[in-house]
Each structure stands twice: as structure tokens, then as C-alpha cells.
Design a protein around this motif. Structure first.
Motif, PDB file in Angstrom:
ATOM      1  N   ASN A  93      41.810  41.247  44.895  1.00  0.00           N
ATOM      2  CA  ASN A  93      41.423  41.689  46.243  1.00  0.00           C
ATOM      3  C   ASN A  93      41.894  40.787  47.374  1.00  0.00           C
ATOM      4  O   ASN A  93      41.208  40.648  48.377  1.00  0.00           O
ATOM      5  CB  ASN A  93      39.906  41.858  46.330  1.00  0.00           C
ATOM      6  N   SER A  94      43.023  40.129  47.197  1.00  0.00           N
ATOM      7  CA  SER A  94      43.724  39.399  48.269  1.00  0.00           C
ATOM      8  C   SER A  94      43.320  37.952  48.439  1.00  0.00           C
ATOM      9  O   SER A  94      43.806  37.288  49.364  1.00  0.00           O
ATOM     10  CB  SER A  94      43.560  40.108  49.627  1.00  0.00           C
ATOM     11  N   TYR A  95      42.460  37.408  47.580  1.00  0.00           N
ATOM     12  CA  TYR A  95      42.057  36.016  47.747  1.00  0.00           C
ATOM     13  C   TYR A  95      43.036  35.075  47.029  1.00  0.00           C
ATOM     14  O   TYR A  95      44.088  35.495  46.569  1.00  0.00           O
ATOM     15  CB  TYR A  95      40.596  35.861  47.329  1.00  0.00           C
ATOM     16  N   LEU A  96      42.727  33.792  46.965  1.00  0.00           N
ATOM     17  CA  LEU A  96      43.749  32.776  46.686  1.00  0.00           C
ATOM     18  C   LEU A  96      44.556  33.052  45.416  1.00  0.00           C
ATOM     19  O   LEU A  96      45.800  33.010  45.449  1.00  0.00           O
ATOM     20  CB  LEU A  96      43.114  31.392  46.597  1.00  0.00           C
ATOM     21  N   ILE A  97      43.906  33.296  44.305  1.00  0.00           N
ATOM     22  CA  ILE A  97      44.662  33.515  43.064  1.00  0.00           C
ATOM     23  C   ILE A  97      45.588  34.714  43.226  1.00  0.00           C
ATOM     24  O   ILE A  97      46.761  34.677  42.833  1.00  0.00           O
ATOM     25  CB  ILE A  97      43.702  33.713  41.874  1.00  0.00           C
ATOM     26  N   HIS A  98      45.063  35.787  43.808  1.00  0.00           N
ATOM     27  CA  HIS A  98      45.879  36.990  44.027  1.00  0.00           C
ATOM     28  C   HIS A  98      47.069  36.675  44.932  1.00  0.00           C
ATOM     29  O   HIS A  98      48.171  37.208  44.740  1.00  0.00           O
ATOM     30  CB  HIS A  98      45.002  38.084  44.636  1.00  0.00           C
ATOM     31  N   GLN A  99      46.882  35.810  45.907  1.00  0.00           N
ATOM     32  CA  GLN A  99      47.969  35.447  46.824  1.00  0.00           C
ATOM     33  C   GLN A  99      49.109  34.747  46.080  1.00  0.00           C
ATOM     34  O   GLN A  99      50.279  34.932  46.425  1.00  0.00           O
ATOM     35  CB  GLN A  99      47.427  34.554  47.938  1.00  0.00           C
ATOM     36  N   PHE A 100      48.790  33.967  45.073  1.00  0.00           N
ATOM     37  CA  PHE A 100      49.842  33.349  44.265  1.00  0.00           C
ATOM     38  C   PHE A 100      50.556  34.388  43.397  1.00  0.00           C
ATOM     39  O   PHE A 100      51.740  34.233  43.088  1.00  0.00           O
ATOM     40  CB  PHE A 100      49.264  32.246  43.378  1.00  0.00           C
ATOM     41  N   LEU A 101      49.863  35.451  43.017  1.00  0.00           N
ATOM     42  CA  LEU A 101      50.433  36.455  42.122  1.00  0.00           C
ATOM     43  C   LEU A 101      51.293  37.490  42.844  1.00  0.00           C
ATOM     44  O   LEU A 101      52.187  38.087  42.243  1.00  0.00           O
ATOM     45  CB  LEU A 101      49.307  37.181  41.378  1.00  0.00           C
ATOM     46  N   ALA A 102      51.037  37.712  44.129  1.00  0.00           N
ATOM     47  CA  ALA A 102      51.644  38.836  44.843  1.00  0.00           C
ATOM     48  C   ALA A 102      53.023  38.515  45.409  1.00  0.00           C
ATOM     49  O   ALA A 102      53.358  37.355  45.683  1.00  0.00           O
ATOM     50  CB  ALA A 102      50.720  39.305  45.962  1.00  0.00           C
ATOM     51  N   ALA A 112      52.389  33.271  38.060  1.00  0.00           N
ATOM     52  CA  ALA A 112      51.141  33.199  37.291  1.00  0.00           C
ATOM     53  C   ALA A 112      50.705  31.761  37.028  1.00  0.00           C
ATOM     54  O   ALA A 112      49.590  31.542  36.532  1.00  0.00           O
ATOM     55  CB  ALA A 112      51.290  33.934  35.970  1.00  0.00           C
ATOM     56  N   ARG A 113      51.526  30.796  37.373  1.00  0.00           N
ATOM     57  CA  ARG A 113      51.243  29.405  36.999  1.00  0.00           C
ATOM     58  C   ARG A 113      49.916  28.908  37.568  1.00  0.00           C
ATOM     59  O   ARG A 113      49.119  28.279  36.844  1.00  0.00           O
ATOM     60  CB  ARG A 113      52.393  28.501  37.472  1.00  0.00           C
ATOM     61  N   PHE A 114      49.655  29.164  38.839  1.00  0.00           N
ATOM     62  CA  PHE A 114      48.408  28.657  39.434  1.00  0.00           C
ATOM     63  C   PHE A 114      47.199  29.253  38.731  1.00  0.00           C
ATOM     64  O   PHE A 114      46.237  28.538  38.416  1.00  0.00           O
ATOM     65  CB  PHE A 114      48.360  28.982  40.928  1.00  0.00           C
ATOM     66  N   ALA A 115      47.223  30.556  38.479  1.00  0.00           N
ATOM     67  CA  ALA A 115      46.090  31.197  37.810  1.00  0.00           C
ATOM     68  C   ALA A 115      45.841  30.578  36.446  1.00  0.00           C
ATOM     69  O   ALA A 115      44.689  30.295  36.077  1.00  0.00           O
ATOM     70  CB  ALA A 115      46.343  32.699  37.677  1.00  0.00           C
ATOM     71  N   GLY A 121      53.498  44.666  36.487  1.00  0.00           N
ATOM     72  CA  GLY A 121      53.543  44.432  35.044  1.00  0.00           C
ATOM     73  C   GLY A 121      54.196  43.129  34.619  1.00  0.00           C
ATOM     74  O   GLY A 121      53.613  42.368  33.837  1.00  0.00           O
ATOM     75  N   PRO A 122      55.410  42.812  35.106  1.00  0.00           N
ATOM     76  CA  PRO A 122      56.072  41.586  34.663  1.00  0.00           C
ATOM     77  C   PRO A 122      55.345  40.298  35.044  1.00  0.00           C
ATOM     78  O   PRO A 122      55.617  39.245  34.462  1.00  0.00           O
ATOM     79  CB  PRO A 122      57.439  41.665  35.364  1.00  0.00           C
ATOM     80  N   VAL A 123      54.434  40.365  36.015  1.00  0.00           N
ATOM     81  CA  VAL A 123      53.634  39.189  36.382  1.00  0.00           C
ATOM     82  C   VAL A 123      52.353  39.131  35.554  1.00  0.00           C
ATOM     83  O   VAL A 123      51.985  38.078  35.013  1.00  0.00           O
ATOM     84  CB  VAL A 123      53.299  39.204  37.886  1.00  0.00           C
ATOM     85  N   TYR A 124      51.674  40.254  35.439  1.00  0.00           N
ATOM     86  CA  TYR A 124      50.346  40.257  34.819  1.00  0.00           C
ATOM     87  C   TYR A 124      50.386  40.274  33.300  1.00  0.00           C
ATOM     88  O   TYR A 124      49.461  39.756  32.660  1.00  0.00           O
ATOM     89  CB  TYR A 124      49.532  41.442  35.353  1.00  0.00           C
ATOM     90  N   ARG A 125      51.409  40.849  32.710  1.00  0.00           N
ATOM     91  CA  ARG A 125      51.467  40.846  31.242  1.00  0.00           C
ATOM     92  C   ARG A 125      51.514  39.424  30.684  1.00  0.00           C
ATOM     93  O   ARG A 125      50.704  39.065  29.818  1.00  0.00           O
ATOM     94  CB  ARG A 125      52.656  41.668  30.762  1.00  0.00           C
ATOM     95  N   PRO A 126      52.453  38.580  31.138  1.00  0.00           N
ATOM     96  CA  PRO A 126      52.450  37.210  30.611  1.00  0.00           C
ATOM     97  C   PRO A 126      51.216  36.415  31.010  1.00  0.00           C
ATOM     98  O   PRO A 126      50.788  35.523  30.254  1.00  0.00           O
ATOM     99  CB  PRO A 126      53.735  36.600  31.195  1.00  0.00           C
ATOM    100  N   LEU A 127      50.622  36.723  32.171  1.00  0.00           N
ATOM    101  CA  LEU A 127      49.387  36.038  32.561  1.00  0.00           C
ATOM    102  C   LEU A 127      48.276  36.342  31.565  1.00  0.00           C
ATOM    103  O   LEU A 127      47.616  35.430  31.051  1.00  0.00           O
ATOM    104  CB  LEU A 127      48.979  36.478  33.970  1.00  0.00           C
TER     105      LEU A 127
END
Length: 359
Positions: A182-191, A206-209, A244-250
Motif C-alpha cells: 500500500n505504498s509504504y517504505l518496503i513497497h517503495q523499494f519494490l516498485a 527485493a533486497r531491502f525487504a 511477478g519478476p520482483v515478488y516471485r524471488p522475494l
């Protein structure tokens, strides 16, 4: 006359980390019922205790440190006063045999100096402002351009989450959820559009998460930790063209850690539940109402019976129906309207005055 029904949402759920009497999760929802310093108001204890029949309650977003504060009168878990305020909440929920996790929500780029105790600019992965005006403590203003976080800032943010997670357990919470949605810090690193970095945190979004989850899990135990993600959620100007390519490996990186759960919101443009469920062997909480009409009983039952998730989180239904499990058991309609006028005010009205079946 109402009658008792059998619903898969009302069946118990047990995992290595959770023992829940039903599969209904109260979703985290910002309500602004905190003092100016971030200490929850006394009415917060009554609000969550009223909803203690949920299988699990996840609190509203709580800033781990004032460096991550995104809004005025949002609660924190930084100080002793904060911990004592939340202890009243957890005691009230536990007195009614409930279970409650604290959601830690670092605002990242979200926020404004006029709504931050530090009075400073917020910082995010990159210097990209939130689109549109922001609500601050005394009106509306244009969003500022945030600072770009340095590697030292990132390390501090991780430490802030670790300290807040420890404070959460000290305050009596049963666990912690990291807000990666929902747009907060972790999501900001992913987007795509909020992480324009050229360093390791940009090359691997995905590294920060992963680092944050590992650090908090090490501090408080993976079995006391959940993570919420919302792949493709466009709220507050977020852009993820191909999640997908970001969240699958995360998800695959976090799966072996043994977290209490993954809390996942579905999306019209990216079928997160269908794509990521096969990659997650632990407990999965689904939220299918984000950016849609409120989730119905039938929708939630379908999620469970079709195997898309183990648990289902409800937001607006729990706001207006404190006794949601009892209403589902009685096959009662979920038609109480939400008091939108007082949704984000600071008192009991529109907060603890919703009717139950008994009254």
C-alpha cells in the motif's frame, strides 16, 4: 429469525506459529486515534477488544520511529509511553481471549514536515514525491520531494524496526506484521517508479525487504513475524508494470524462514494469490477487498474452500460489525453502514459505537 450456519471461515486453524479459533483476520486500518506524541488513546483498547473474536487482529499501521512517521495522530512504538499505551490494548484483547499482532508501518516518502514530530522531510528509496495533495494536521498541502535514503539511513530504518518489534512484544503483542504494501517504505523499494536507485538496493529491488525481514525475525523469532505485500497496488501513485519478476524471488527467499504468515492482497492486473501461493508453503492470509467493494462472506469462503489461502482478512466489515464471526455464524446480513464522517476523527464516535447482534 436468524439461524446458525456452517462456514469454512469459522473453522479453527492451527500452524506451527498460530492457534486460531476461526479464519477471520481483522485487516490493518488507519484510524488516527492517537495522541499527538503517538501514544494510542484509551478508546483504542475498547475498539480492539470489541473485535477480539476475530481469529487474529492486525492493528493499524504503527510507526517504528518518528523518522518513519507518515501522518499526524498515527500511533508509534518507539517510546515507553507508546509501549504502555499499547499494553492497555493487548491486555484488553487478551482478556477477551483474542490474539493481536502489531503492524509496523514506516512511511518512507509518505509524510510532510507539518505532520511529523521531527518537522523534517521524509526519506524514501529515491527522491520521488507522492502525487496529489496530502492531509496534514492543519489542512492540505502539496507533497514534498523526499530525501533519498543513504545506506546509513537504510541501516537505521532496519534497526528502528527491530527496536519497535521488541517494544511490541514487551507491550504484550502476540507478534508483529511488517507493512510491505500500500505504498509504504518496503513497497517503495519494490516498485518501479519509487526505486530509481543504481546501487544494490536498486539492482535488486527485493533486497531491502529480505534484509528487513531477516533482521526482525532474528530479533523476535520468525514465528512471531508476518509480512504484508500488495503486488501491483496503484495506491498513492505506485507503479509496478510487471510485479511477478520482483515478488516471485522475494517470496521464495522468505519462504524458508518459517514466518508466522504472508498477508497478500490480490490485484486486478496481477493475480498475486494464484502466482505466489505455490511459492509459499506457510500460512497465507488473503485480502481480496483492496480497491474493491467490501469483501463478502461468500467471497471469503470461496478463498478458503478453493485453497487460495488459509485465512481471509476483512477490513470494512470488521469496522462496522465488531462481532463479525457471530454475524457470519448467525447468517446475519453485513449491512451496517460505515460512519464515514467520523472515520478519521479522534473520538469514540464512528469508532466504538457500532451495534452488535446483542444490542
Amino acid at each position: 429469525m436468524s439461524h446458525t450456519v456452517t462456514s469454512p471461515l469459522l473453522t479453527p486453524y492451527t500452524s506451527a506459529a498460530l492457534r486460531l479459533p476461526n479464519r477471520l483476520v481483522m485487516a490493518p486500518m488507519t484510524r488516527f486515534r492517537a495522541k499527538e506524541d503517538g501514544t494510542p488513546l484509551p478508546v483504542v483498547a475498547e475498539y480492539y477488544a470489541q473485535r477480539a473474536a476475530a481469529g487474529l487482529i492486525v492493528t493499524e499501521g504503527i510507526w517504528p520511529h518518528r523518522r518513519g512517521q507518515s501522518g499526524w495522530r498515527m500511533p508509534g512504538l518507539e517510546t515507553e509511553d507508546h509501549a504502555e499505551g499499547w499494553r492497555a490494548v493487548t491486555d484488553a484483547v487478551h482478556a477477551r481471549s483474542g490474539r493481536i499482532f502489531a503492524q509496523l508501518m514506516h512511511g518512507g516518502r509518505q509524510g510532510h514536515p507539518r505532520s511529523r514530530l521531527l518537522g523534517d522531510l521524509p526519506a524514501g528509496p529515491s527522491a520521488v514525491a507522492v502525487p496529489g495533495p496530502l492531509h496534514v494536521k492543519d489542512g492540505k498541502v502539496e507533497a514534498p520531494t523526499p530525501r533519498t535514503m543513504t545506506t546509513d539511513d537504510i541501516r537505521v530504518a532496519v534497526d528502528d524496526h527491530v527496536n519497535a518489534a521488541r517494544n511490541a512484544l514487551r507491550a504484550g503483542f502476540d507478534g508483529v506484521e511488517l507493512h510491505g504494501a500500500n505504498s509504504y517504505l518496503i513497497h517503495q523499494f519494490l516498485a518501479d517508479n519509487t526505486n530509481l536507485r543504481s546501487d544494490g538496493y536498486g539492482k535488486d529491488r527485493a533486497r531491502f525487504a529480505v534484509e528487513l525481514v531477516e533482521a526482525v525475525a532474528s530479533a523476535v523469532g520468525a514465528h512471531r513475524l508476518g509480512l504484508r505485500l500488495s503486488p501491483g497496488n496503484p495506491q498513492f501513485g505506485m507503479v509496478e508494470r510487471d510485479p511477478g519478476p520482483v515478488y516471485r524471488p522475494l517470496v521464495e527467499a522468505l519462504n524458508p524462514l518459517g514466518l508466522a504468515y504472508l498477508h497478500l492482497t490480490d490485484n486486478d492486473n496481477y493475480p498475486a494469490l494464484a502466482d505466489l501461493r505455490p511459492r509459499w508453503t506457510g500460512t497465507l492470509i488473503a485480502n481480496v477487498g483492496e480497491n474493491h467493494a467490501p469483501t463478502t462472506r461468500e467471497q471469503g469462503e470461496g478463498v478458503v474452500t478453493e485453497g487460495h489461502a488459509d485465512l481471509v482478512s476483512y477490513g470494512r466489515a470488521f469496522l462496522a460489525h465488531p462481532d463479525l464471526p457471530a454475524r457470519i455464524a448467525a447468517d446475519a446480513p453485513l449491512t451496517t453502514p460505515i460512519d464515514t464522517e467520523h472515520l478519521y476523527t479522534n473520538g469514540a464516535r464512528g469508532y466504538t459505537d457500532y451495534p452488535t447482534l446483542e444490542r
